[in-house]
Design an enzyme around this catalytic site. Structure first.
Site, PDB file in Angstrom:
ATOM      1  N   GLN A  14      -7.486  -5.719  -0.582  1.00  0.00           N
ATOM      2  CA  GLN A  14      -8.958  -6.182  -0.987  1.00  0.00           C
ATOM      3  C   GLN A  14      -9.847  -5.557   0.018  1.00  0.00           C
ATOM      4  O   GLN A  14      -9.767  -5.437   1.117  1.00  0.00           O
ATOM      5  CB  GLN A  14      -9.133  -7.548  -0.873  1.00  0.00           C
ATOM      6  CG  GLN A  14      -8.085  -8.448  -1.822  1.00  0.00           C
ATOM      7  CD  GLN A  14      -8.142  -9.900  -1.602  1.00  0.00           C
ATOM      8  OE1 GLN A  14      -9.447 -10.569  -2.104  1.00  0.00           O
ATOM      9  NE2 GLN A  14      -7.277 -10.564  -0.856  1.00  0.00           N
ATOM     10  N   HIS A  68      -4.613   0.468   9.890  1.00  0.00           N
ATOM     11  CA  HIS A  68      -4.898   1.509   8.951  1.00  0.00           C
ATOM     12  C   HIS A  68      -3.730   2.515   8.898  1.00  0.00           C
ATOM     13  O   HIS A  68      -3.687   3.040  10.354  1.00  0.00           O
ATOM     14  CB  HIS A  68      -6.205   2.039   9.000  1.00  0.00           C
ATOM     15  CG  HIS A  68      -6.199   3.137   7.999  1.00  0.00           C
ATOM     16  ND1 HIS A  68      -6.205   3.003   6.707  1.00  0.00           N
ATOM     17  CD2 HIS A  68      -6.499   4.544   8.149  1.00  0.00           C
ATOM     18  CE1 HIS A  68      -6.457   4.141   6.198  1.00  0.00           C
ATOM     19  NE2 HIS A  68      -6.563   5.024   6.999  1.00  0.00           N
ATOM     20  N   TRP A  90      -6.807   5.790   0.782  1.00  0.00           N
ATOM     21  CA  TRP A  90      -5.418   5.647   0.158  1.00  0.00           C
ATOM     22  C   TRP A  90      -4.424   6.598   0.819  1.00  0.00           C
ATOM     23  O   TRP A  90      -4.786   7.696   0.742  1.00  0.00           O
ATOM     24  CB  TRP A  90      -5.456   5.572  -1.138  1.00  0.00           C
ATOM     25  CG  TRP A  90      -6.272   4.059  -1.561  1.00  0.00           C
ATOM     26  CD1 TRP A  90      -7.605   3.927  -1.571  1.00  0.00           C
ATOM     27  CD2 TRP A  90      -5.410   2.686  -1.718  1.00  0.00           C
ATOM     28  NE1 TRP A  90      -7.840   2.726  -1.764  1.00  0.00           N
ATOM     29  CE2 TRP A  90      -6.594   1.958  -1.958  1.00  0.00           C
ATOM     30  CE3 TRP A  90      -4.249   2.528  -1.822  1.00  0.00           C
ATOM     31  CZ2 TRP A  90      -6.416   0.487  -2.244  1.00  0.00           C
ATOM     32  CZ3 TRP A  90      -4.113   1.072  -1.934  1.00  0.00           C
ATOM     33  CH2 TRP A  90      -4.948   0.165  -2.369  1.00  0.00           C
ATOM     34  N   PRO A 122      -2.485   7.863   3.208  1.00  0.00           N
ATOM     35  CA  PRO A 122      -3.134   8.970   4.131  1.00  0.00           C
ATOM     36  C   PRO A 122      -2.057  10.139   4.376  1.00  0.00           C
ATOM     37  O   PRO A 122      -2.588  11.329   4.409  1.00  0.00           O
ATOM     38  CB  PRO A 122      -3.457   8.200   5.287  1.00  0.00           C
ATOM     39  CG  PRO A 122      -3.787   6.861   4.963  1.00  0.00           C
ATOM     40  CD  PRO A 122      -2.849   6.626   3.986  1.00  0.00           C
ATOM     41  N   GLN A 123      -0.911   9.846   4.259  1.00  0.00           N
ATOM     42  CA  GLN A 123       0.107  10.733   4.812  1.00  0.00           C
ATOM     43  C   GLN A 123       0.370  11.745   3.546  1.00  0.00           C
ATOM     44  O   GLN A 123       0.833  13.107   3.664  1.00  0.00           O
ATOM     45  CB  GLN A 123       1.345  10.135   5.152  1.00  0.00           C
ATOM     46  CG  GLN A 123       2.393   9.720   4.045  1.00  0.00           C
ATOM     47  CD  GLN A 123       1.685   8.544   3.513  1.00  0.00           C
ATOM     48  OE1 GLN A 123       0.907   7.810   3.795  1.00  0.00           O
ATOM     49  NE2 GLN A 123       2.366   8.017   2.132  1.00  0.00           N
ATOM     50  N   LYS A 151      -7.593   6.114  -4.337  1.00  0.00           N
ATOM     51  CA  LYS A 151      -6.639   5.879  -5.128  1.00  0.00           C
ATOM     52  C   LYS A 151      -6.516   7.008  -6.547  1.00  0.00           C
ATOM     53  O   LYS A 151      -5.545   7.268  -7.002  1.00  0.00           O
ATOM     54  CB  LYS A 151      -6.404   4.530  -5.638  1.00  0.00           C
ATOM     55  CG  LYS A 151      -5.320   3.887  -6.321  1.00  0.00           C
ATOM     56  CD  LYS A 151      -4.183   3.071  -5.582  1.00  0.00           C
ATOM     57  CE  LYS A 151      -3.032   2.729  -6.220  1.00  0.00           C
ATOM     58  NZ  LYS A 151      -3.377   1.304  -6.520  1.00  0.00           N
ATOM     59  N   ASN A 207       6.219   9.679  -8.897  1.00  0.00           N
ATOM     60  CA  ASN A 207       4.681  10.014  -8.905  1.00  0.00           C
ATOM     61  C   ASN A 207       4.552  11.167 -10.053  1.00  0.00           C
ATOM     62  O   ASN A 207       3.675  11.211 -10.634  1.00  0.00           O
ATOM     63  CB  ASN A 207       4.249  10.246  -7.685  1.00  0.00           C
ATOM     64  CG  ASN A 207       4.365   9.037  -6.613  1.00  0.00           C
ATOM     65  OD1 ASN A 207       4.102   8.055  -7.085  1.00  0.00           O
ATOM     66  ND2 ASN A 207       4.778   9.280  -5.451  1.00  0.00           N
TER      67      ASN A 207
HETATM   68  O1  0FX Z   1       0.125  -0.957   2.353  1.00  0.00           O
HETATM   69  P1  0FX Z   1       0.341   0.574   1.939  1.00  0.00           P
HETATM   70  O2  0FX Z   1       1.120   1.397   2.849  1.00  0.00           O
HETATM   71  O3  0FX Z   1      -1.293   1.084   2.086  1.00  0.00           O
HETATM   72  C1  0FX Z   1      -2.211   1.286   1.226  1.00  0.00           C
HETATM   73  C2  0FX Z   1      -3.320   2.185   1.601  1.00  0.00           C
HETATM   74  O4  0FX Z   1      -2.557   3.455   1.990  1.00  0.00           O
HETATM   75  C3  0FX Z   1      -4.132   1.720   2.656  1.00  0.00           C
HETATM   76  O5  0FX Z   1      -5.056   2.785   3.163  1.00  0.00           O
HETATM   77  C4  0FX Z   1      -4.700   0.408   2.350  1.00  0.00           C
HETATM   78  N1  0FX Z   1      -5.349  -0.092   3.855  1.00  0.00           N
HETATM   79  C5  0FX Z   1      -3.571  -0.510   2.048  1.00  0.00           C
HETATM   80  C6  0FX Z   1      -4.114  -1.703   1.653  1.00  0.00           C
HETATM   81  O6  0FX Z   1      -2.998  -0.011   0.894  1.00  0.00           O
HETATM   82  O7  0FX Z   1       0.399   1.091   0.402  1.00  0.00           O
HETATM   83  P2  0FX Z   1       1.753   0.694  -0.423  1.00  0.00           P
HETATM   84  O8  0FX Z   1       2.661  -0.134   0.169  1.00  0.00           O
HETATM   85  O9  0FX Z   1       1.339   0.576  -1.716  1.00  0.00           O
HETATM   86  O10 0FX Z   1       2.321   2.105  -0.492  1.00  0.00           O
HETATM   87  C7  0FX Z   1       2.903   2.774   0.383  1.00  0.00           C
HETATM   88  C8  0FX Z   1       3.335   4.212   0.170  1.00  0.00           C
HETATM   89  O11 0FX Z   1       4.160   4.254  -0.878  1.00  0.00           O
HETATM   90  C9  0FX Z   1       2.068   5.065  -0.097  1.00  0.00           C
HETATM   91  O12 0FX Z   1       1.537   5.494   1.171  1.00  0.00           O
HETATM   92  C10 0FX Z   1       2.243   5.939  -0.988  1.00  0.00           C
HETATM   93  C11 0FX Z   1       3.585   5.442  -1.802  1.00  0.00           C
HETATM   94  N2  0FX Z   1       3.321   5.250  -2.918  1.00  0.00           N
HETATM   95  C12 0FX Z   1       2.837   3.830  -3.303  1.00  0.00           C
HETATM   96  C13 0FX Z   1       2.653   3.723  -4.581  1.00  0.00           C
HETATM   97  C14 0FX Z   1       2.339   2.512  -4.945  1.00  0.00           C
HETATM   98  C15 0FX Z   1       3.808   6.153  -4.051  1.00  0.00           C
HETATM   99  O13 0FX Z   1       4.115   7.370  -3.633  1.00  0.00           O
HETATM  100  N3  0FX Z   1       3.441   5.812  -5.228  1.00  0.00           N
HETATM  101  C16 0FX Z   1       3.128   4.664  -5.579  1.00  0.00           C
HETATM  102  O14 0FX Z   1       2.917   4.498  -6.913  1.00  0.00           O
END
Ligand code: 0FX
Length: 242
Positions: A77, A93, A103, A105-106, A187, A221
């Site tokens: 949020q 972050h 979103w 970053p890497q 995103k 993806n």
């Molecule tokens: O928790 P998180 O690592 O982080 C994201 C944002 O990058 C961050 O800036 C924000 N503060 C936080 C609330 O949400 O996101 P995640 O666990 O949904 O995804 C982790 C990684 O997985 C992401 O960096 C890239 C990869 N991913 C994620 C999704 C949902 C994909 O490659 N495809 C996807 O559909």
């Protein structure tokens, strides 16, 4: 003192909770909550049968009254201005501010060859923008995919959190402002990258970076629609090295 940790990330929640339990600072009471909508933490054993959701917009009054510090640990949020101006809010972050605010970053660090790392900062009304408490870069290699680089960033986040934990709790750190020039990725920017444009031209190196930036473990993806059959073709890159 009451501290609220809001997280939607299972890996970081487990690690941060472990650090908090181990250090267990005297006189500080910690609550842990997650976002109401589709948070991966909803299925965590800590929260099954003990719902602990928080809506930072709807519950802003309660949050201001109840907490001295709110830690956003990959919270889905966006914190409203009323909240960040009335309670000290600290964000962890997975990017090196201000180079990769926003979103995933890497992904963009690989794609656009940007620095990458982790940042802990006080929150202001803009996303991933406030005064910086700690930040550090991580290495980025030609053999990284999104996943391997992400794992390194998450480790750095934990290292920084542990190192600065007492100062964050005691509000005994100094901050510095982020530099003016940076990048913000949404995103939508990520979603726009998912459909492969087969007519695009470029160097092989550019395509390699695109493919590995969009390859993250089991996530699917990248795709294109096969013209003849209408079939959705999914692709990702596996990289190994010796
Ligand atoms: O928790 P998180 O690592 O982080 C994201 C944002 O990058 C961050 O800036 C924000 N503060 C936080 C609330 O949400 O996101 P995640 O666990 O949904 O995804 C982790 C990684 O997985 C992401 O960096 C890239 C990869 N991913 C994620 C999704 C949902 C994909 O490659 N495809 C996807 O559909």
């Amino acid at each position: 003192m009451r501290v609220l940790v809001i997280s939607d990330n299972v890996i970081q929640y487990n690690k941060v909770k472990g650090i908090i339990n181990r250090i267990n600072p005297q006189g500080v009471c910690f609550d842990f909550k997650h976002s109401p909508d589709s948070s991966p933490l909803a299925n965590h054993e800590d929260f099954i049968g003990r719902p602990a959701t928080v809506d930072v917009n709807k519950e802003v009054g309660m949050l201001i009254k109840s907490y001295d510090l709110i830690i956003s640990l990959h919270c889905f949020q966006f914190f409203p201005e009323a909240l960040v101006e009335n309670v000290r809010c600290v964000n962890i972050h997975p990017g090196y501010n201000p180079v990769n605010r926003g979103w995933y970053p890497q992904v963009f660090a690989i794609l656009y060859n940007l620095d990458i790392g982790a940042t802990i900062h006080e929150m202001d009304a803009k996303l991933d923008n406030g005064p910086i408490i700690a930040r550090e870069k991580v290495e980025k290699y030609s053999f990284d995919t999104s996943l391997s680089l992400y794992d390194r960033v998450l480790e750095k986040e934990i290292e920084l959190f542990e190192k600065h934990f007492s100062d964050i709790i005691n509000n005994s750190y100094s901050t510095f402002p982020p530099e003016k020039n940076g990048n913000f990725f949404s995103k939508k920017d990520f979603n726009n990258l998912c459909e492969v444009d087969l007519t695009r031209t470029g160097t092989f190196s550019e395509f390699y970076d695109y493919l590995r930036a969009m390859s993250h473990g089991t996530y699917q993806n990248l795709f294109f629609i096969d013209e003849k059959t209408g079939v959705k073709v999914k692709l990702k890159l596996e990289v190994s090295y010796e």
